[in-house]
Design an enzyme around this catalytic site. Sequence first.
Site, PDB file in Angstrom:
ATOM      1  N   ASP A  60     -23.092  -9.851  42.419  1.00 40.14           N
ATOM      2  CA  ASP A  60     -22.273 -10.670  41.524  1.00 40.14           C
ATOM      3  C   ASP A  60     -20.932 -10.996  42.170  1.00 40.14           C
ATOM      4  O   ASP A  60     -20.410 -12.101  42.027  1.00 40.14           O
ATOM      5  CB  ASP A  60     -22.049  -9.939  40.192  1.00 40.14           C
ATOM      6  CG  ASP A  60     -23.340  -9.871  39.372  1.00 40.14           C
ATOM      7  OD1 ASP A  60     -24.230 -10.704  39.583  1.00 40.14           O
ATOM      8  OD2 ASP A  60     -23.448  -8.973  38.520  1.00 40.14           O
ATOM      9  N   LEU A 106     -28.230 -17.836  33.680  1.00 34.80           N
ATOM     10  CA  LEU A 106     -27.100 -17.677  32.762  1.00 34.80           C
ATOM     11  C   LEU A 106     -25.825 -17.466  33.565  1.00 34.80           C
ATOM     12  O   LEU A 106     -25.850 -16.824  34.612  1.00 34.80           O
ATOM     13  CB  LEU A 106     -27.318 -16.444  31.874  1.00 34.80           C
ATOM     14  CG  LEU A 106     -28.394 -16.530  30.797  1.00 34.80           C
ATOM     15  CD1 LEU A 106     -28.645 -15.151  30.197  1.00 34.80           C
ATOM     16  CD2 LEU A 106     -27.979 -17.502  29.699  1.00 34.80           C
ATOM     17  N   LYS A 141     -29.532  -7.972  26.733  1.00 37.51           N
ATOM     18  CA  LYS A 141     -30.013  -8.591  27.974  1.00 37.51           C
ATOM     19  C   LYS A 141     -31.022  -7.631  28.602  1.00 37.51           C
ATOM     20  O   LYS A 141     -30.657  -6.598  29.159  1.00 37.51           O
ATOM     21  CB  LYS A 141     -28.847  -8.861  28.925  1.00 37.51           C
ATOM     22  CG  LYS A 141     -29.259  -9.661  30.125  1.00 37.51           C
ATOM     23  CD  LYS A 141     -28.043 -10.152  30.892  1.00 37.51           C
ATOM     24  CE  LYS A 141     -28.440 -11.079  32.021  1.00 37.51           C
ATOM     25  NZ  LYS A 141     -29.428 -10.557  32.948  1.00 37.51           N
ATOM     26  N   CYS A 456     -33.967   3.309  72.924  1.00 41.26           N
ATOM     27  CA  CYS A 456     -33.651   4.337  71.915  1.00 41.26           C
ATOM     28  C   CYS A 456     -34.824   4.395  70.930  1.00 41.26           C
ATOM     29  O   CYS A 456     -35.159   3.391  70.293  1.00 41.26           O
ATOM     30  CB  CYS A 456     -32.360   3.973  71.186  1.00 41.26           C
ATOM     31  SG  CYS A 456     -32.043   5.043  69.774  1.00 41.26           S
TER      32      CYS A 456
HETATM   33  S1  IVH Z   1     -31.664 -16.573  27.801  1.00 45.64           S
HETATM   34  C1  IVH Z   1     -31.251 -20.663  29.694  1.00 45.64           C
HETATM   35  N1  IVH Z   1     -31.748 -14.181  26.726  1.00 45.64           N
HETATM   36  O1  IVH Z   1     -31.453 -12.837  32.147  1.00 45.64           O
HETATM   37  C2  IVH Z   1     -31.123 -19.281  29.195  1.00 45.64           C
HETATM   38  N2  IVH Z   1     -32.104 -14.355  29.062  1.00 45.64           N
HETATM   39  O2  IVH Z   1     -29.435 -13.459  34.117  1.00 45.64           O
HETATM   40  C3  IVH Z   1     -32.197 -18.433  29.678  1.00 45.64           C
HETATM   41  N3  IVH Z   1     -32.591 -12.243  30.166  1.00 45.64           N
HETATM   42  O3  IVH Z   1     -33.235 -15.498  33.585  1.00 45.64           O
HETATM   43  C4  IVH Z   1     -32.124 -17.041  29.425  1.00 45.64           C
HETATM   44  N4  IVH Z   1     -32.528 -10.976  28.378  1.00 45.64           N
HETATM   45  O4  IVH Z   1     -34.578 -13.512  32.670  1.00 45.64           O
HETATM   46  C5  IVH Z   1     -31.842 -14.892  27.865  1.00 45.64           C
HETATM   47  N5  IVH Z   1     -31.860 -12.146  25.644  1.00 45.64           N
HETATM   48  C6  IVH Z   1     -31.953 -12.847  26.752  1.00 45.64           C
HETATM   49  C7  IVH Z   1     -32.246 -12.244  27.988  1.00 45.64           C
HETATM   50  C8  IVH Z   1     -32.302 -13.047  29.130  1.00 45.64           C
HETATM   51  C9  IVH Z   1     -32.742 -11.005  29.681  1.00 45.64           C
HETATM   52  C10 IVH Z   1     -32.730 -12.604  31.587  1.00 45.64           C
HETATM   53  C11 IVH Z   1     -33.517 -13.864  31.840  1.00 45.64           C
HETATM   54  C12 IVH Z   1     -32.589 -14.763  32.598  1.00 45.64           C
HETATM   55  C13 IVH Z   1     -31.616 -13.777  33.186  1.00 45.64           C
HETATM   56  C14 IVH Z   1     -30.301 -14.408  33.568  1.00 45.64           C
END
Ligand code: IVH
Length: 711
Positions: A60, A106, A141, A456
Site C-alpha cells: 500500500d 477500491l 472487508k 558459491c
Molecule cells: S466492493 C467496485 N465490498 O476488496 C467495488 N469489496 O480491495 C468492488 N472486498 O476487489 C468491491 N470485501 O475483492 C467490496 N464488502 C466488500 C468487500 C470487498 C472484500 C474485496 C474485493 C475487492 C477488494 C478491493
Amino acid sequence: MVGMTSPKTAETTASRPAPVVPDDAAQARRRHAELSAVIEEQRWNYYVLDDPTMTDGQFDRLMRQLEELESAWPELVGPDSPTQRVGPPPGASLAAVRHPSVMLSLDNAFDYDEVEAWNQRLVHLVGQPAVAQSGFLCEAKIDGLAVDLVYQDGRLVQAATRGDGRVGEDVTANVWTIAAVPRRLSGGPDGLIEIRGEVFLPLAGFHQLNRQLEEAGRKTFANPRNAAAGSLRLKDPQLTAERPLTFLCHGLGLGSVPAERLSQVYQRLRDWGLPTSPETRPAQDVEQVLAWVEELGRRRHQLSHEIDGAVVKVDQLDLQARLGATIRAPRWAIAYKFPPVEVITKLLDIRVNVGRTGRVTPYAVMEPVQVAGSTVEMATLHNAAEVERKGVLIGDSVVLRKAGDVIPEVLGPVLADRDGSQRAFVMPDHCPDCGHQLRPERAGDADLRCPNQRACPAQVRQRLVHLASRAALDIEGLGERAAQALLADGVLSDEGGLFDLTAESLLGCALFRNLDGSLSAVGAKLLEQLEQAKTKPFERFLIGLSIRHLGKGVAPQVAAALGGVEALAQASVERLTEIEGVGPIVAEAVVEWFAVDWHRRIVDRWRAAGALAGPAPREEAELPQTLAGLSIVVTGALPGVSRDQAAAAIVARGGKVTGAVSRRTDLVVAGDNPGTKLAKAEALGRPVLGAAAWAELLEQGPAALIDSDQP
Ligand code: IVH
C-alpha cells in the site's frame, strides 16, 4: 524501539513516511518505472502465485508513493500504470475469460481522517443534502478473493477470478463445488446478471486444511487468503470440492435489480438464495460510519473469517450512478484498512541466508507465534545496519508486526524484558556457504554480498530453484531438495548443465535412483519437464536468468521488444531504456550480466542442448491487448483516422471489426454522421462510445466506457 509497556497484542497505526517526489522530470520517470515494476511484480506474486513477497502495508505504501508521484507528474500516468489497473492479467494455467463488465477495485483509507476526507469529496461533488439523504452502507472487508458470477436466466453459467479487472481466470467448475454459491437462483431475474463477491476460507476450515496438509507432509498455506486462492485455482474441481471454501456477495456487475438502495439489493440477493455478510450496517453519516468501523475493529478477531478492514459504500443507487467511477475504483465506495497487528515473541537467534544474487541477509529465528491467522517463526532483518537500527539482541523479547498477510516484520526489542543474558549479533565477514570474503557491491551499500557468484553452493542452488519456479520455467521436481542433491552429488556444477541432464547422469544422484539402481519416476518426470521447458517462451527464460532487477514486471516487454537472447546480449543501455518500463538500473544490470563470460556460456550451453527454442515473441505483444476478444463496429467518421486505420488499430489490440450491429456486438464506436447503425445499437442496448473516446478506447479497452463522453 518499542515502549516498555507494550501489551501482548497491540494494534498500531503503521508509520507512513511522506514519500519524496523528485522535482526533476527524468528522475521522476525513472522512479515511476521502478515503482511500477516492483508493484507489478508484487501483484503477480500475490494474485497469480499466491506467494506475496511483501506485506500488504508495504504494498500500500508503494502504491501511495506512485499515486503521489503521478499527481505531481501527471504525464507519467499511462494506461499500463499500476494505478490504472486493478491486478495482473490472468496466469497461464486456467482459461482466460472476459468479464461482461469491468471489475473495479477500491480506493483505500488508512486512517479515519482519510475516511472523512472521502466524505468531504462526496459532499463537494454532489452536495451535503444528497449525501445525507443517501446515507452509507458499511460492510466488513472480507480477506479472500473476488469472483464474478454470471447468471443467465437464473442459472450459473460462468465464474471467474478478477484477473486484471477485464479478463480473469475461468473457475466455473471449481465454483460449482462451493455450496454457498447457488447454481440456480430461486426467483432470480431473466437475462444476464453478474454477481460479485468474495470466495474465502473460514478460519476453522483453514486450520483444518493446514493440519491435513501437514499430516500428508505437504507444504501448508501461510494464511486463509492464500489457501482460498490456491484452492479455487486448482486444476481438478474434485480437489477444490474437498476444500471448505465459502462465498459472500458484495456487489453487482452487469444487470440490475429493482431497488433504490444497495441495502435493498442485498435483500433481493438473499431472496434469490445468494449469501450476503451479516457484518453489514447502514449509517446515516460519517460519525456513525466511524463508530461502526471502530466497533468492527474490536470484534475482528472473534469473527469466523479474516477481514482486513471495512468497506463503506454510498447506499442510494442513483447517487452511486451520479458519482460514477475512475478508471480503477468507484467514487462511491472506500476501503478502510485496519492497522497491522503486533505480538511479542522471543528472538532465539539471528542467522544469515545467501540469496541467488549473492546478497547475504540476516534473519530472525523466533519462538513460533500465532499472528494474524498464521504461525510465524522467521522474519528477514535485511542487513546488519538494520539489525543495529532495530536495536535487537539475540535472546530479546521482540515486537513482531504482521498486517494480516505473509511477511512479518520485527519492530524492536521490549527493553523491560532484558535480563543481561542477551547478546549482540555479529555479521559474518565470510560467506557461511563458500567462505569467500563478503563485501558491499558499492562503497556505502548496507548489503553485503558473496562475490563468488559462479560457484558459491548457496547461490547456484537458489538460482536453480528460481529457474525452475512457476514464474520462470515451471519445472516441477526441481525444488530446493533436488537442486541441493544434484549439486552435492556433482551431477550439476551450475545451471549451464541443466538441459544436458540425461537418464544416465541422473543416476549419479541417489535422489533419482530406485533401490535396484534404475531411474526413479521422479527422475523420469524431471527429464520430461526439462524437455518441455526447452520450448517455453523467451520471457520465461529471461525471468529465470536471475539478472538483477529483471523480473516478471518488465520481462514480457523486454522479450517482445528484442525478440530473442541474441538481441538481448547485444543490446546497449540506450536501446534497453527505450523499452517501456525499463529504467537505467535494469538496463545496466542486463548489460553487466552479459559482459560476464560464464553467463554467456550458460546461454550457449542451453542453446546447444536445444533450449531457448520457444516461439519468437510477437512484435504486437508490445501493444497491450486492450480489445482482446471484443467484436466492435465503427460507424461514422473519426476525425483524423481513416476507416482502414481504425480497423487496423482494433485488430492490433486483439479486437474484431464487424460491419453490422447485432446482439453479439460488444461495442459500437460512433463518429460524425453515424447513420442507422447507431440507432440499431441503441435499440439493441449495445454500448456506444463517441469519437472523443477513441484514443481512450484503444488504450484502456472497455474501461473507456466508464467516464466517457457518450454521443
Ligand atoms: S466492493 C467496485 N465490498 O476488496 C467495488 N469489496 O480491495 C468492488 N472486498 O476487489 C468491491 N470485501 O475483492 C467490496 N464488502 C466488500 C468487500 C470487498 C472484500 C474485496 C474485493 C475487492 C477488494 C478491493
